[in-house]
Scaffold this motif. Structure first.
Motif, short mmCIF file in Angstrom:
data_model
loop_
_atom_site.label_atom_id
_atom_site.label_comp_id
_atom_site.label_asym_id
_atom_site.label_seq_id
_atom_site.Cartn_x
_atom_site.Cartn_y
_atom_site.Cartn_z
N UNK A 109 0.84 -1.21 0.00
CA UNK A 109 0.00 0.00 0.00
C UNK A 109 0.87 1.25 0.00
N UNK A 110 1.93 1.24 0.81
CA UNK A 110 2.84 2.39 0.87
C UNK A 110 3.54 2.59 -0.48
N UNK A 111 4.00 1.51 -1.08
CA UNK A 111 4.69 1.58 -2.37
C UNK A 111 3.77 2.08 -3.48
N UNK A 112 2.54 1.59 -3.46
CA UNK A 112 1.57 1.98 -4.50
C UNK A 112 1.02 3.38 -4.27
N UNK A 113 1.21 3.91 -3.07
CA UNK A 113 0.69 5.24 -2.76
C UNK A 113 -0.82 5.25 -2.62
N UNK A 114 -1.38 4.11 -2.23
CA UNK A 114 -2.83 4.00 -2.08
C UNK A 114 -3.27 4.65 -0.78
N UNK A 115 -4.40 5.35 -0.83
CA UNK A 115 -4.86 6.04 0.38
C UNK A 115 -6.36 5.90 0.63
N UNK A 116 -7.09 5.36 -0.33
CA UNK A 116 -8.54 5.24 -0.13
C UNK A 116 -9.03 3.93 -0.76
N UNK A 117 -10.24 3.53 -0.42
CA UNK A 117 -10.80 2.31 -1.02
C UNK A 117 -10.86 2.35 -2.55
N UNK A 118 -10.82 3.53 -3.13
CA UNK A 118 -10.83 3.66 -4.59
C UNK A 118 -9.54 3.10 -5.21
N UNK A 119 -8.48 3.03 -4.41
CA UNK A 119 -7.19 2.52 -4.90
C UNK A 119 -7.06 1.01 -4.73
N UNK A 120 -8.13 0.34 -4.37
CA UNK A 120 -8.07 -1.10 -4.09
C UNK A 120 -7.57 -1.91 -5.29
N UNK A 121 -7.99 -1.56 -6.48
CA UNK A 121 -7.57 -2.27 -7.68
C UNK A 121 -6.07 -2.26 -7.87
N UNK A 122 -5.46 -1.07 -7.64
CA UNK A 122 -4.00 -0.94 -7.75
C UNK A 122 -3.30 -1.89 -6.79
N UNK A 123 -3.76 -1.88 -5.55
CA UNK A 123 -3.13 -2.68 -4.50
C UNK A 123 -3.35 -4.17 -4.75
N UNK A 124 -4.57 -4.56 -5.11
CA UNK A 124 -4.88 -5.97 -5.32
C UNK A 124 -4.07 -6.57 -6.47
N UNK A 125 -3.84 -5.80 -7.51
CA UNK A 125 -3.05 -6.29 -8.64
C UNK A 125 -1.65 -6.70 -8.21
N UNK A 126 -1.01 -5.84 -7.45
CA UNK A 126 0.35 -6.11 -6.97
C UNK A 126 0.33 -7.21 -5.91
#
Length: 151
Positions: A109-126
């Protein structure tokens, strides 16, 4: 020793020991391997990664059945599913604990820079790529939702 060779050796042992649950589970794994090897484009061989995915798929289907049998109050069928899950999981790599997965996810999450539930797709892919075979996808998804909703 390949998974198929391990299965064959364990199958012989289970036959000699008259281990019904072991035989059932090992025959299911053997059948799934044969189907995967003879599938179109498989060229008669499957990779170690494909073997792991195959075993995870077998465990997942049995867990789904187990849940249904428990809901329908069918303890005899649920017990069979539990036995098969135990045998199949012996061939899977050691699964990460919830705390280990949570630690890995916080890094992702820190690496992807995710901060909200909207970023879930980014995080889940990795996360699904990095934790493939080491953690259950359902658990990863639940933890990602929980961690992103707190941020």
């Amino acid at each position: 020793m390949s998974l198929e060779q391990k299965i064959m050796a364990d199958l012989k042992t289970a036959m000699l020991a008259k281990d019904e649950a072991g035989l059932r589970s090992l025959r299911a794994i053997k059948a799934a391997i044969i189907v995967a090897k003879t599938a179109e484009g498989a060229k008669g061989e499957i990779s170690e990664e494909e073997e792991t995915k195959l075993l995870q798929k077998l465990v997942k289907s049995r867990k789904d059945s187990l849940e249904i049998f428990q809901q329908q109050n069918r303890p005899e069928l649920a017990k069979k599913e539990e036995e098969e899950i135990a045998v199949i999981e012996k061939f899977l790599p050691k699964q990460m604990s919830v705390d280990e997965v949570r630690g890995a996810l916080s890094t992702i999450i820190a690496t992807a820079g995710a901060s909200s539930p909207a970023d879930m797709g980014k995080v889940m892919g990795v996360a699904t790529k990095e934790l493939a075979g080491k953690a259950d996808g359902k658990m990863i998804s639940t933890l990602v939702k929980e961690m992103l909703s707190k941020s």
